[in-house]
Write an enzyme that holds these catalytic residues in place. Structure first.
Site, PDB file in Angstrom:
ATOM      1  N   ARG A 179     -15.808   2.935  -2.445  1.00  0.00           N
ATOM      2  CA  ARG A 179     -15.685   1.654  -1.745  1.00  0.00           C
ATOM      3  C   ARG A 179     -15.839   1.940  -0.262  1.00  0.00           C
ATOM      4  NH1 ARG A 179     -10.233  -1.540  -2.330  1.00  0.00           N
ATOM      5  NH2 ARG A 179      -9.522  -0.016  -0.815  1.00  0.00           N
TER       6      ARG A 179
ATOM      7  N   ARG B  71       0.668 -10.270  -0.196  1.00  0.00           N
ATOM      8  CA  ARG B  71       1.125  -9.143  -1.013  1.00  0.00           C
ATOM      9  C   ARG B  71       2.203  -8.372  -0.261  1.00  0.00           C
ATOM     10  NH1 ARG B  71      -4.116  -5.528  -1.211  1.00  0.00           N
ATOM     11  NH2 ARG B  71      -2.853  -3.769  -1.822  1.00  0.00           N
TER      12      ARG B  71
ATOM     13  N   GLU C 132     -12.495 -10.244  -4.963  1.00  0.00           N
ATOM     14  CA  GLU C 132     -11.108 -10.380  -4.517  1.00  0.00           C
ATOM     15  C   GLU C 132     -10.868 -11.626  -3.680  1.00  0.00           C
ATOM     16  OE1 GLU C 132     -10.254  -6.762  -2.404  1.00  0.00           O
ATOM     17  OE2 GLU C 132     -12.194  -6.754  -1.410  1.00  0.00           O
TER      18      GLU C 132
ATOM     19  N   CYS D 195      -9.872  -2.958 -10.951  1.00  0.00           N
ATOM     20  CA  CYS D 195      -9.311  -1.787 -10.289  1.00  0.00           C
ATOM     21  C   CYS D 195      -8.029  -2.074  -9.522  1.00  0.00           C
ATOM     22  CB  CYS D 195     -10.329  -1.142  -9.369  1.00  0.00           C
ATOM     23  SG  CYS D 195     -10.723  -2.122  -7.924  1.00  0.00           S
TER      24      CYS D 195
ATOM     25  N   ASN E   7      -5.022  -7.031  -6.858  1.00  0.00           N
ATOM     26  CA  ASN E   7      -3.977  -7.214  -5.834  1.00  0.00           C
ATOM     27  C   ASN E   7      -4.404  -8.263  -4.821  1.00  0.00           C
ATOM     28  OD1 ASN E   7      -3.351  -4.949  -7.213  1.00  0.00           O
ATOM     29  ND2 ASN E   7      -2.939  -3.680  -5.429  1.00  0.00           N
ATOM     30  N   ASP E   8      -5.592  -8.042  -4.257  1.00  0.00           N
ATOM     31  CA  ASP E   8      -6.048  -8.996  -3.256  1.00  0.00           C
ATOM     32  C   ASP E   8      -6.459 -10.317  -3.893  1.00  0.00           C
ATOM     33  OD1 ASP E   8      -5.666  -7.946  -0.681  1.00  0.00           O
ATOM     34  OD2 ASP E   8      -7.203  -6.446  -1.065  1.00  0.00           O
TER      35      ASP E   8
ATOM     36  N   HIS F 218       0.826  -1.203   0.000  1.00  0.00           N
ATOM     37  CA  HIS F 218       0.000   0.000   0.000  1.00  0.00           C
ATOM     38  C   HIS F 218       0.859   1.251   0.000  1.00  0.00           C
ATOM     39  CE1 HIS F 218      -3.326  -2.700   1.327  1.00  0.00           C
ATOM     40  NE2 HIS F 218      -3.857  -2.021   0.345  1.00  0.00           N
TER      41      HIS F 218
ATOM     42  N   ARG G 213     -10.732   4.909  -2.071  1.00  0.00           N
ATOM     43  CA  ARG G 213     -10.365   4.086  -0.916  1.00  0.00           C
ATOM     44  C   ARG G 213     -10.759   4.867   0.327  1.00  0.00           C
ATOM     45  NH1 ARG G 213      -5.582   4.596  -3.619  1.00  0.00           N
ATOM     46  NH2 ARG G 213      -5.182   3.039  -5.224  1.00  0.00           N
TER      47      ARG G 213
END
Lengths: 863, 221
Positions: free
Chosen positions: A626, A759, A725, A796, A748-749, A484, A590
């Site tokens: 989100r 990750r 995810e 995304c 990513n997830d 992140h 986010r």
């Protein structure tokens, strides 16, 4: 000059290799090839009579070296030799070298004027050279026989001549990839032509000496950009050769300008007096490598090494000393317990060295100077537990700091580490105070503005704080492009290099220049380096400028399909950047960033302002919010999360909403209120069951009813979608599509969970690869389920920002992409060059046939 | 003793063209089990070309591939060798090419020879195969047909057998040798990539060699 014959089962292969060989040098090399069988040579195979004519076409008494590929090519070449006239046979050599490597090596030697015997032995070494490339730990492969070979200068048999002498010069190699094949072969040619005996040593790594005439031996020196080499030349007029090499190196062997070409003049160091020259470009250059860049750009500034853990706590007093003591004892006990559990695990895994460190940590916690003294300070001075403890820890740390033994000095870090753990718990237990503690933010107050930050790793909120300090660049010993922190750094435009193990080379007081394009770090660079870097940044920005011009328009594929490109953002500032960069909307806010950035829950009105400013910045374009995704590596003090062994598999995202209903309710109220009159969608993170969506929808309806009753203006209805995810959301995509208005795939997830590879952990990067067919099949499955149920599916994750992935993503059936704001112009540009229909064919082949990432990349045409 | 004439040898080579054409599918099938499924195709192509080449030579005046008079054993075998090398492709082209090349280099008679010389020529040819292929008996190759056959032919020749007797004795051992390849593990050529899995299949090269010897025993006697 000897000549070369290439024999392959495939005529095309032989032909291509022959042209490759002729590109090695401008000198014309006699090469003939033979390939294919069956009279017209259109079948795969080899034909001894054809090989025979190839040999005869380039035959010279100076020698012909025949290189073969597999199986029967050897039989056929031997047979061809049988068919050859007896007096010619002894001048034709069959080489055992691997075909491509052997031919290229021999071509270099041929152009350099070596004899056939030398070329033959060089070519055969190319096999072991290649073997060593695959075994980085292997000893540099200069075989004994090769090392013992010395080049006899042309003049060796003449009378010793006055000009015969040995001189040594040092050079710094500045070609972008070091002394790789092309410059190395130019080097070898110059050396061979000189007739001098030349030895080359890599001073930076200490490898060598190598015969300057041998391409393979030079390769074994692994001369990279910035390495210094010594060249000793012995023979008649060795100055001539050194001069020639200087010119070659100064001009970077003719490699393109705009690289480091301009500074070649300073790349040459002459020695001889024994005094080392100070005419260097910088104290040191650490080439971490492009793959370690997690955020592009150029950053130059003073180095600031961030202490890993701050243990500074403000002075506070308490009346309830008994409670404070109990508080401290329980915190220490908890940390001890945690360390013991970790230690047991390490011992089970036979990691005894690491377990020993934890033993040391336990011993520190048991030190009477720490706990006992803290308790007496609480009793006597009425200090709070955190202050008493931090004071004692600080004293111990200072004691270690003053020690002469560097090993003991390093123990400071251990005391810091355990103290930090104890203080974290103490802090968490005192959070119900009105004022947030200064403890969390204190660490960054002392960071000088404009610094290049050196640290082990950073939390996302730390990156934000460093951004406020105008930090010029980040150099992290851990952390990968997926963390992140990396995402934030990219969004904020702070250049960063991670996981590169070079942080130890940097200390406070140095100046560092971070080249976040090439992955190089220059320590104490001279002005001409920094000028070049700034020029490089300017050039890069200009290149992206024309993309930006085009980014204002819709991205339409070659087959006429409009692909909206949205931005992933966290703040209103980023929303403004996104709008400027041509985003068609926001693919994900986010929203948890508002939470991470503060230590108490932001008020509903505070959140309203936050969303309102983003929605306004996007000016009517669609925006997806989100709902907060806390958990995993993101924790905030005011959202209660139980202690978890595996936070990524714990209460995260939507799983926290039923235990924190008032927090999610306040967020939803803020979104709905701010959304009035805008084009807003809601998206749920970490969904794994259909019932979660159903339950949330009724909760959302409740929030709407409440707002309605209050007569508060708000947006209604609002589309509700989910993140794909988790593995279960892929498996149950059909069922989830029935209760969702859209899907957005968080690659990513999804990658982390599908591959079961955390990750941000750099040494898991071969698993945590979104190009793994398992991930691609998951994306495809979600896209198909969406299509079947008539809901849009977007993507995304970071994958959407990877230019290489765009075609594949569209081919898998994704209808819109969301990426970091800075990536939007490039993504749009790429989309305009893609045909969805063609991409679908490739994607289909991949999901049906590819077994691993290299299959995928091969099918995509990347390798 | 019946003499082996140049016409008989030509007949033998023509017969091989027919035989490999008839057995094209069979040999290819054998090869598909343990090789690259082209042995029958390759031999058919090679010997058809041999037939065409010989016919061209014999139709008067046209010189053979070796540029020599077509009417001697030496030039005939050299022509066969070159034609096979050019047209068969792969290892069998090089191996059969070597076989006939060695024979063409060793042959002393011009237009007819006795059984003894024929055996010694076969020996020279097989020596070439052995040298070229770096193979031994038991590696599951054509040598497993040829070497037992040569031993039997040598025995029959030294005990004064006729050409027919020599070749019949050779065929018997060739067939036994060929059949023995079924239980062998391949150690050479592409079949060796299969290791244990090559067991249970006849070696296609052993079978095609046996067909060659069988035709010789019928025609060259």
């Amino acid at each position: 000059m000897f000549s070369i014959v290439i024999v392959s089962h495939s005529r095309k292969l032989a032909q291509s290799l022959s042209s490759l060989a002729s590109e090695v040098s401008s000198v014309k090399i006699p090469v003939a090839y033979s390939g294919g069988a069956g009279g017209s040579s259109d079948l795969s195979g080899t034909d001894a009579t054809d090989i025979l004519s190839a040999i005869e076409s380039v035959y010279t008494a100076e020698g012909v070296i025949v290189f073969t590929d597999i199986g029967s090519s050897v039989l056929s070449a031997e047979l061809a030799l049988d068919l050859l006239d007896d007096d010619k046979k002894s001048h034709v050599y069959l080489s055992k070298a691997p075909l491509v490597e052997g031919v290229l090596s021999a071509s270099v030697q041929c152009a350099s004027g070596s004899d056939a015997a030398f070329a033959l032995s060089e070519a055969e070494m190319s096999l072991s050279m290649k073997g060593n490339e695959y075994l980085p730990s292997a000893v540099p492969a200069v075989s004994i026989s090769a090392a013992e070979r010395t080049v006899i200068p042309a003049s060796a048999d003449k009378q010793v001549n006055q000009n015969h002498k040995k001189i040594t010069a040092k050079f710094i190699i500045m070609t972008i990839h070091g002394l790789h094949a092309r410059p190395a072969s130019a080097f070898v040619r110059a050396v061979s032509a000189s007739g001098c005996a030349v030895e080359v040593t890599n001073n930076t790594t200490g490898k060598g000496p190598a015969n300057g005439k041998s391409l393979n031996q030079l390769a074994s020196l692994e001369i990279l950009t910035g390495h210094e080499i010594s060249v000793s030349a012995e023979g008649d007029n060795p100055e001539e050769l050194i001069k020639e090499l200087s010119v070659l190196i100064e001009n970077n062997f003719g490699e393109g300008t705009g690289t480091w070409g301009g500074i070649g003049n300073n790349g040459v160091k002459e020695t001889g007096s024994g005094n080392s020259s100070t005419d260097s470009l910088c104290d040191d250059m650490v080439p971490a490598g492009k793959e370690f860049v997690f955020s592009e750009g150029i950053g130059i500034g003073p180095v600031y090494v961030l202490p890993d853990f701050s243990i500074e706590v403000p002075l506070e007093y308490t009346d309830d000393t008994a409670a404070a003591i109990e508080f401290l004892e329980s915190a220490v006990l908890k940390v001890k317990k945690g360390i013991s559990v970790k230690k047991e695990k390490l011992i089970l895994n036979r990691k005894n060295n690491e377990a020993d460190i934890l033993d040391a940590h336990l011993a520190i916690l048991g030190d009477p100077d720490l706990l006992d003294k803290s308790i007496s300070l609480i009793k006597e001075n009425k200090y709070t537990a955190p202050f008493a403890f931090s004071k004692c820890a600080g004293e111990i740390i200072n004691r270690y700091k003053k020690m002469a033994d560097p090993y003991m000095r390093m123990r400071e870090a251990d005391v810091r580490d355990v103290s930090h753990q104890v203080l974290s718990i103490l802090e968490a237990l005192t959070l119900n105070r009105e004022e947030p503690s200064a403890y969390f933010s204190g660490l960054y107050d002392t960071v000088p503005e404009g610094s290049v930050i050196v640290s082990s790793d950073l939390t996302p909120s730390a990156v934000l704080k460093l951004y406020n300090k105008k930090s010029a660049g980040l150099i992290l010993s851990r952390g990968s492009t997926l963390s992140h922190a990396a995402i934030i750094a990219r969004a904020l435009g702070i250049p960063g290099i991670g996981n590169c193990g070079i942080t130890g080379d940097l200390k406070n007081g140095d100046t560092a220049a971070v080249d976040g394009y090439s992955g190089e770090v220059f320590i104490n660079p001279l002005k001409n380096i920094t000028d070049l870097l700034i020029l490089k940044q300017k050039k890069h920005r200009e290149e992206t400028a024309h993309l930006l011009d085009a980014a204002g328009k819709n991205a339409v594929t070659k087959d006429g399909i409009h692909i909206p490109v949205y931005a992933n953002i966290s703040t209103a500032e980023e929303a403004e950047i996104a709008a400027r960069k041509g985003a068609d909307g926001v693919g994900v806010i986010r929203s948890e960033f508002l939470f991470i950035h503060s230590e108490v829950e932001p008020s509903e009105d505070g959140q309203y302002n936050y969303f309102h400013s983003i929605f306004t910045a996007m000016d009517g374009k669609p925006v997806t919010v989100r709902t907060f995704d806390i958990g995993g590596d993101k924790r905030v003090p005011f959202v209660g999360i139980p202690e978890e062994e595996n936070p990524y598999l714990g209460r995260r995202g939507i799983r926290l909403y039923d235990t924190n209903p008032s927090i999610i309710k306040r967020q939803l109220r803020a979104v709905l209120r701010a959304g009035a009159g805008h084009n807003i969608r809601l998206m749920l993170p970490m969904v794994s069951q259909q019932s979660e969506v159903v339950k949330f929808r009724s909760f959302l309806n409740g929030v709407h009813t409440e707002l309605e009753k209050e007569n508060t203006p708000h947006l209604w209805p609002i589309p509700l979608g989910i993140m794909i995810e988790t593995p279960s959301s892929v498996v149950m995509a059909e069922e989830l599509a029935l209760v969702s208005d859209f899907f957005s795939i968080g690659t990513n997830d999804l990658t982390q969970y599908i591959m079961a590879a955390e990750r941000g952990t750099a040494d898991l990067s071969s698993w945590a690869d979104p190009f793994d067919p398992a991930v691609l099949r998951s994306i495809r499955a979600a896209a198909e389920a969406g299509k079947k149920n008539g809901i849009p599916v977007s993507l995304c994750g970071e994958m959407g920002a990877d230019p290489d992935a765009v075609g594949l993503i569209l081919g898998l059936g994704i209808s819109s992409i969301s990426a970091g704001p800075d990536r939007i112009p490039l993504i749009k540009h790429i989309i305009s060059g893609i045909s969805v229909m063609d991409s679908e064919k490739i994607a289909l082949e991949i999901v049906s046939k590819a077994v691993d990432t290299s299959d995928v990349r091969r099918t995509c045409g990347f390798i | 003793m019946n003499m082996v004439t140049i016409d008989k040898v030509k007949d033998w080579l023509f017969a091989l063209s027919d035989i490999y054409s008839e057995n094209r599918e069979y040999l290819t099938e054998l090869d598909s089990a343990i090789g690259d499924a082209d042995h029958g195709i390759n031999l058919d192509r090679g010997f058809s070309a041999v037939r065409a080449e010989i016919e061209k030579m014999s139709s008067g005046g046209v010189q053979g591939a070796a540029g020599q008079s077509p009417d001697s054993f030496s030039s005939l075998f050299k022509t066969v060798s070159m034609t096979l090398i050019k047209t068969v492709g792969g290892a069998s082209g090089a191996l059969l090419g070597t076989f006939f090349l060695r024979i063409s280099q060793a042959v002393k008679s011009e237009k007819e020879m006795d059984g003894r010389e024929l055996v010694s020529l076969f020996e020279k040819g097989v020596e070439g195969i052995k040298m070229r292929g770096h193979a031994e008996e038991g590696d599951k190759t054509m040598l497993d047909t040829w070497l037992p056959a040569l031993r039997a032919m040598g025995d029959a020749a030294s005990s004064g057998g006729s050409t027919g007797e020599i070749l019949s004795a050779g065929l018997k051992s060739a067939e036994a040798g060929m059949n023995a390849t079924k239980d062998m593990k391949a150690l050479k050529g592409r079949a060796s990539y299969l290791g244990e899995r090559s067991i249970g299949h006849l070696d296609p090269g052993a079978v095609s060699s046996c067909l060659m010897i069988k035709a010789a025993s019928e025609i060259l006697r």
